[in-house]
Design an enzyme around this catalytic site. Structure first.
Site, short mmCIF file in Angstrom:
data_model
loop_
_atom_site.label_atom_id
_atom_site.label_comp_id
_atom_site.label_asym_id
_atom_site.label_seq_id
_atom_site.Cartn_x
_atom_site.Cartn_y
_atom_site.Cartn_z
N LYS A 1 38.06 44.44 39.81
CA LYS A 1 37.95 45.90 39.85
C LYS A 1 39.20 46.44 40.54
O LYS A 1 39.51 46.06 41.67
CB LYS A 1 36.70 46.30 40.61
CG LYS A 1 36.56 47.80 40.78
CD LYS A 1 35.25 48.14 41.45
CE LYS A 1 35.11 49.62 41.68
NZ LYS A 1 33.86 49.95 42.38
N LYS B 1 37.29 46.06 35.23
CA LYS B 1 37.14 47.51 35.33
C LYS B 1 38.40 48.10 35.94
O LYS B 1 38.86 47.59 36.97
CB LYS B 1 35.93 47.81 36.20
CG LYS B 1 35.73 49.27 36.49
CD LYS B 1 34.61 49.45 37.46
CE LYS B 1 34.57 50.91 37.85
NZ LYS B 1 33.76 51.15 39.00
C1 PBG Z 1 31.67 52.09 43.10
C2 PBG Z 1 31.94 52.46 41.70
C3 PBG Z 1 32.93 53.32 41.21
C4 PBG Z 1 32.78 53.35 39.83
C5 PBG Z 1 31.70 52.53 39.50
N1 PBG Z 1 31.21 51.97 40.68
C6 PBG Z 1 33.90 54.17 41.90
C7 PBG Z 1 34.92 53.67 42.82
O1 PBG Z 1 35.13 52.47 42.96
O2 PBG Z 1 35.51 54.54 43.44
C8 PBG Z 1 33.65 54.13 38.89
C9 PBG Z 1 33.14 54.25 37.51
C10 PBG Z 1 33.83 55.25 36.68
O3 PBG Z 1 34.90 55.79 37.00
O4 PBG Z 1 33.29 55.53 35.61
N2 PBG Z 1 30.35 52.31 43.46
#
Ligand code: PBG
Length: 330
Positions: free
Chosen positions: A199, A252
């Site tokens: 991520k 992601k």
């Molecule tokens: C963290 C989380 C995020 C997203 C999914 N889970 C945000 C982040 O890491 O700031 C982002 C998903 C998206 O942008 O669609 N809980």
């Protein structure tokens, strides 16, 4: 070689194109993210994500019936609690917002819909970081090992509420091992984990942070989420998560990281791979389409197909409902 070989021959008839198509997207590949909030009768639109809203728990039944009727197999839940604090208590409260939403969905859909829960803290902490913040000399940072403890409580409480799949997204070192151990000790050894393994610290999460009210109050997430410039490191991240017991891996965001998806799939062809087509990727398509600059359905389907072609087995996407309708009308 030309003229014996003419690749256009296989493109001449639409049914022949169907027969030789390598990548076929299906509603069965898709997971729809849902935002749940406190209150009654609340449907609060998320402006950069047209068609999406924060829904109060009492409105989930209708929503879920529609999702099931479209053929979408799974949702992933994000909760916006009424009260935030520095340790994200609502995230592991038995009557927390996500726990209540899981109950409500299970009551309506039973086993017709898989309920995944995002296991993180940014929506639940008043500082908006993904764990417990500690002062270090000169800067504040998320305390990895202290956060693991509350991540375990959160995951176990989601499982108790009835979640089918636990999806840790906080990018803490050791989180998969800690949560697996915690779930097993609580006799949830049958509950799979989908790890947000690679991520990235991405600007593509912008609209989500508005949707989930989870923007960090100070600093950013670069001490725990990955540097967008790195792909070899993604293989280390996923390798560790595999060793720690992740059942499904995730990359992601998706669209700017198709190379990472492909490399992860090549190294771990035997492990299901998810990709998250994130909020900013969705918002860009919506904005361009609203201006009449692109054909929304065609662009969205091309993006989703490219994510699957790159190697993703399942795709988390805000286009899930639209994609099902577009697939039906094809
Ligand atoms: C963290 C989380 C995020 C997203 C999914 N889970 C945000 C982040 O890491 O700031 C982002 C998903 C998206 O942008 O669609 N809980």
């Amino acid at each position: 070689m030309f003229p014996q070989t003419r690749l256009r021959r296989l493109r001449m008839h639409p049914r022949l194109r169907d027969l030789v198509r390598e990548t076929v997207l299906s509603p069965r590949d898709l997971v729809l993210p849902l935002f749940v909030r406190h209150g009654k009768g609340q449907r609060v639109p998320i402006s950069p994500m047209p068609g999406h809203a924060q829904l109060s728990v009492d409105l989930l039944a209708d929503e879920v019936r529609e999702i099931v009727s479209l053929g979408i197999p799974a949702v992933i839940l994000f909760g916006i609690p009424e009260h935030k604090d520095d340790v994200g208590s609502d995230a592991y409260a038995a009557d927390g917002i996500v726990q209540r939403a899981v109950h409500a969905i299970k009551e309506t859909a039973g086993r017709d819909l898989l309920v995944m829960t995002d296991v993180c803290f940014c929506e639940f902490t008043d500082h908006g970081h993904c764990g417990i913040v500690n002062e270090k000399p000169g800067f504040a940072d998320v305390d990895n090992d202290a956060t693991l403890e509350i991540l375990v409580s959160e995951a176990v409480s989601h499982a108790r509420a009835g979640a089918d799949v636990i999806a840790p997204s906080g990018m803490m070192d050791g989180m998969i091992d800690a949560i697996r151990t915690g779930l097993d000790e609580a006799e949830f050894e049958h509950i799979p984990m989908m790890s947000y393994a690679a991520k990235y610290a991405s600007a593509f999460y912008g609209p989500f942070r508005e949707a989930a009210e989870s923007a960090p109050a100070f600093g950013d997430r670069r001490t725990y989420q990955m540097d967008p410039a790195n792909a070899n490191e993604a293989l280390r991240e996923v390798g560790l998560d595999v060793a720690e017991g992740a059942d499904i891996l995730m990359v992601k965001p998706a669209l700017s990281y198709l190379d990472v998806i492909r490399r992860v799939k090549d190294v771990h062809p035997d492990i299901p791979l998810a990709a998250y087509n994130v909020s900013g990727e969705f918002a860009m398509v919506k904005a361009a389409a609203a201006n009449g600059w692109i054909d929304e359905a065609r662009v969205a389907m091309e993006i989703l197909t490219s994510i699957k072609r790159a190697g993703a087995d399942l795709i988390l996407t805000y286009f899930a409902k639209d994609a099902c309708r577009w697939l039906e009308s094809e």
